[in-house]
Design an enzyme around this catalytic site. Structure first.
Site, PDB file in Angstrom:
ATOM      1  N   ASP A   1      90.598 -16.129  37.170  1.00  0.00           N
ATOM      2  CA  ASP A   1      91.889 -16.505  38.027  1.00  0.00           C
ATOM      3  C   ASP A   1      91.771 -15.309  39.224  1.00  0.00           C
ATOM      4  O   ASP A   1      91.765 -14.116  39.018  1.00  0.00           O
ATOM      5  CB  ASP A   1      93.138 -16.050  37.320  1.00  0.00           C
ATOM      6  CG  ASP A   1      94.595 -16.528  37.885  1.00  0.00           C
ATOM      7  OD1 ASP A   1      94.320 -16.633  39.220  1.00  0.00           O
ATOM      8  OD2 ASP A   1      95.394 -16.426  37.519  1.00  0.00           O
TER       9      ASP A   1
ATOM     10  N   SER B   1     102.707 -17.587  36.385  1.00  0.00           N
ATOM     11  CA  SER B   1     102.205 -16.781  37.761  1.00  0.00           C
ATOM     12  C   SER B   1     103.611 -16.081  37.947  1.00  0.00           C
ATOM     13  O   SER B   1     103.881 -15.211  37.032  1.00  0.00           O
ATOM     14  CB  SER B   1     102.026 -17.844  38.744  1.00  0.00           C
ATOM     15  OG  SER B   1     101.288 -17.009  39.746  1.00  0.00           O
TER      16      SER B   1
ATOM     17  N   HIS C   1      93.216 -19.925  38.080  1.00  0.00           N
ATOM     18  CA  HIS C   1      94.860 -19.810  38.037  1.00  0.00           C
ATOM     19  C   HIS C   1      95.332 -21.050  37.395  1.00  0.00           C
ATOM     20  O   HIS C   1      96.641 -21.064  36.809  1.00  0.00           O
ATOM     21  CB  HIS C   1      95.394 -19.650  39.547  1.00  0.00           C
ATOM     22  CG  HIS C   1      96.613 -19.091  39.468  1.00  0.00           C
ATOM     23  ND1 HIS C   1      97.014 -18.050  38.950  1.00  0.00           N
ATOM     24  CD2 HIS C   1      97.837 -19.562  40.201  1.00  0.00           C
ATOM     25  CE1 HIS C   1      98.528 -17.887  39.127  1.00  0.00           C
ATOM     26  NE2 HIS C   1      98.886 -18.781  39.775  1.00  0.00           N
TER      27      HIS C   1
END
Length: 736
Positions: free
Chosen positions: A663, A577, A697
């Site tokens: 995501d 991320s 995610h």
């Protein structure tokens, strides 16, 4: 140098994305994006390209298939597959989760409290078995495998028991986009009520009676902006809007104080917050604002009873960046009337506070590690704190925090502890006697011995002279700098994040043992932008100071090499991320520092995303990264480090980029574009893209799928380290 691995398919056979330039101009700066067409998620051509990348990645890593299976088997063999969590008491029941051998998800269960005065959680008489209740009187509330049946992805967003313990509201996501559907189950009959709510973020919060609850929904940019009140038996279209936040910088959440006296609605931006309060006993109550938002002032609320009087605990940063704990009456109260309870201390970052009938639990951070602090309450309103003490655990890298403690009148505090070598442990702490009882330590099968491993706290020096902590774990028989003899350096996986004040504290991992037992080490670079050393550590790694995050990470890598721990060719970087932005940036800035880079769901196209206010999260992220659409300086700053913007013909180390099609936080298109540009720009780039086609995610769902997923990544890492052919534990002389 790591051993060269056979490659069934030459690099030249990698998919080549078509170039379809799109030119944009902001603040007089012109940029061209050749791969923007890849964001068309529903375009068959885009899906075909992603699948071609997946096929290429599988072909390039086919020689690691046996190793991947070995790692999966090791994780599985070390895990007690049929197990249960430590039960947590809520009113008249003990609640716990169960896992079962061969099943992906497990079940949520409860048993009645047999003795209201006994706060010791029940324990199974013997090892739990899949075909038997774990505890006498077990009631299975949710069978998660049944809910997941027929779906490639499943996530339980949250579950909540009604005040009469009869109804269970739970939220599920079957796609991975974190948009949940809420259903309500009657626990007396096992039937689902007709109520069905869609587009919900997370779970629900019950009012004082079981006929209504509160929940939040998201807008078109995936921002939670509304709080609703739902009455059971009515359609969602009839729900009452309780609160709406129009400012795109603010996220909205709803909860209930542990005392169950108030419903609280938090509206929070990155550096500013505001709380609205409702009387939980009034199903028609309107919210009132506790203290109006002030730019840069963050605060949170909890309800306590101190000296017999209702009191709000206010944790805020108005008196200093490391936060202060104050008290205020439970009514609209301006900041000037907040009374300090724990004054601001530059050496201690106060992170959270929870109120109970006889004590307060403060979670704080000092010396780079989180700690639990107990404030025992007295009867004197003038001196409300009768005693103040820390819960201490031995170990240089011991990480501790308050666990699940839902009952306001409980006399114990549930505390968790872990470290790089200590499996997660759960304790109950008797506040009155301070006696600590170990309830459970996460089992690690196969004869794991913490004494076989060593953890270390190291300190690197950044270019501006700031000292940056590193947490490191290796097997004790690995080479340690200063040891006598000619032992080889240790291949090391260096992990980093560095954003949003999120702290990556020392923690134990079963999967990590497959690295350590093959002779590798694992390290966490606690870089600026995280919160490990307090709010100032965060502030010095965001906005105009973002370059410090990258400098710190490279400094940690150089330190591990300079002190003899490792060499650059067997030092692998990993981040996910915002940590993927970190690893992508250092790939451009210091490609010589690493022998490989793993970027998970990476935020590598930061400039494009931050220029598009219609995307999920963009507006709420302005306080973290800046607003490049409105501010030329912010545009130039992000452009200076964004990985996609700075791809060049450099000698990049091998790169593995991993993402998920669904995501909503970091869109799959970012790593897809990044990989395409790397291949087209860097003549010798060895880069792979792996896209999970049914995940979000957090990656794939289900524990076995997650283990296979991690085994894929670890096998690639071990291959780059030259350890792909090493068994566990390593034989003497088997290190590269």
């Amino acid at each position: 140098m790591p051993a060269e691995s056979p490659s069934p398919t030459p690099i030249a056979a990698a998919p080549i994305a078509a170039r379809r330039p799109v030119t944009t101009t902001h603040h007089g700066r012109t940029r061209t994006d050749e791969y923007d067409w890849l964001r068309a998620k529903d375009d068959p051509e885009v899906i075909a390209y992603l699948e071609a990348e997946n096929n290429h990645t599988q072909a390039r890593t086919a020689h690691l298939a046996d190793l991947r299976q070995q790692i999966f088997d090791e994780i599985k063999a070390r895990t007690l597959e049929t197990d249960l969590s430590v039960p947590t008491r809520v009113r008249g029941y003990w609640y716990y989760g169960r896992s079962f051998e061969g099943r992906q998800y497990g079940a949520s269960c409860r048993v009645p409290v047999s003795d209201p005065t006994d706060w010791a959680p029940p324990r199974p008489a013997e090892a739990a078995r899949p075909d038997e209740p774990a505890l006498p009187g077990e009631e299975r509330l949710l069978d998660l495998d049944e809910l997941a049946e027929g779906h490639e992805f499943f996530s339980l967003g949250g579950s909540s028991i009604s005040p009469d313990d009869r109804l269970l509201a739970y939220a599920t996501d079957l796609v991975g986009d974190e948009r949940y559907t809420v259903r309500v189950k009657d626990l007396t009959t096992g039937d689902l009520l007709p109520d069905e709510l869609t587009g919900v973020l997370g779970g629900v919060t019950w009012g004082a009676t079981p006929d209504h609850f509160y929940y939040s929904t998201i807008d078109e940019t995936w921002r939670p902006d509304r709080v609703w009140r739902h009455r059971l038996g009515t359609d969602q279209s009839a729900d009452e809007l309780v609160f709406h936040e129009p400012d795109g910088r603010y996220w909205v959440g709803v909860g209930r104080t542990r005392s169950r006296r108030y419903i609280v609605i938090a509206a929070s931006a990155r550096n500013t917050s505001e709380y609205h309060v409702l009387d939980a006993d009034d199903p028609t109550a309107e919210p009132w604002c506790f203290a109006d938002r002030e730019e840069g002032v963050e605060y949170s609320l909890d309800h306590a009873v101190i000296g017999g009087e209702d009191t709000f605990l206010v944790l805020h940063n108005a008196s200093g960046p490391e936060f202060e704990l104050a008290t205020a009456p439970p009514r609209p109260t301006p900041r000037a009337d907040w009374v300090p309870l724990l004054a601001h201390d530059t050496a201690v970052r106060l992170e959270d506070v929870d109120a109970y009938a006889t004590h307060l639990v403060v979670q704080q951070r000092s010396d780079g590690l989180p700690r639990v602090r107990i404030l025992e309450l007295g009867s004197d309103p003038e001196q409300p704190v009768a005693d103040d003490w820390l819960v201490e655990f031995p170990g240089e890298l011991a990480t501790s925090g308050a666990g699940s403690n839902p009952s306001f009148d409980q006399p114990t505090v549930r505390v968790g502890m872990t470290s790089m070598i200590q499996p997660s442990s759960v304790y109950d702490l008797d506040v009155r006697t301070r006696e600590r009882t170990l309830l459970k330590q996460a089992p690690v099968l196969g004869g794991y011995e913490p004494a076989d491993y060593a953890e270390h706290r190291l300190w690197a020096t950044a270019p501006d002279g700031v000292r940056v902590p590193i947490s490191l774990v290796v097997r004790k028989d690995a080479r340690v700098p200063g040891d006598a003899g000619d032992a080889q350096p240790v291949p090391i996986l260096l992990y980093g994040y560095g954003a949003y004040e999120m702290s990556i504290d020392p923690y134990f991992s079963v999967g990590r043992l497959s690295l350590l037992d093959r002779g590798a080490g694992f390290a966490i670079a606690h870089v600026r932008g995280g919160g490990e050393l307090g709010r100032h550590w965060y502030d010095d790694g965001k906005l105009a100071h973002k370059q410090h995050t990258f400098d710190d990470f490279v400094a940690c890598a150089r330190h591990l090499v300079a002190t003899g721990w490792t060499t650059p060719d067997v030092l692998i970087a990993e981040g996910a991320s915002a940590g993927g932005l970190l690893t992508g940036a250092v790939a451009n800035q210091a490609p010589d520092a690493f022998g490989g880079i793993v970027a998970g769901v990476p935020f590598v196209d930061a400039l494009t995303s931050m220029l598009d206010a219609s995307l999920p999260l963009t507006v709420t992220e302005y306080d973290e990264w800046g607003n490049p659409e409105a501010d030329p300086a912010a545009y130039d700053l992000i452009a200076s480090y964004a990985p996609y913007e700075n791809v060049a013909d450099l000698p990049y180390p091998p790169i593995l980029a991993e993402t998920s099609l669904n995501d909503t936080r970091v869109l799959y298109v970012e790593p897809a574009k990044w990989v395409a540009r790397l291949r087209a720009t860097a003549a010798r780039a060895d880069v792979l893209l792996r896209t999970e086609m049914a995940a979000g995610h957090g990656g794939v769902s289900g524990r076995y799928r997650a283990w296979h997923d991690r085994a894929f990544t670890l096998a690639w890492i071990l291959d780059r380290m030259g350890l792909a052919g090493v068994g566990t534990p390593p034989e003497p002389g088997a290190l590269p």
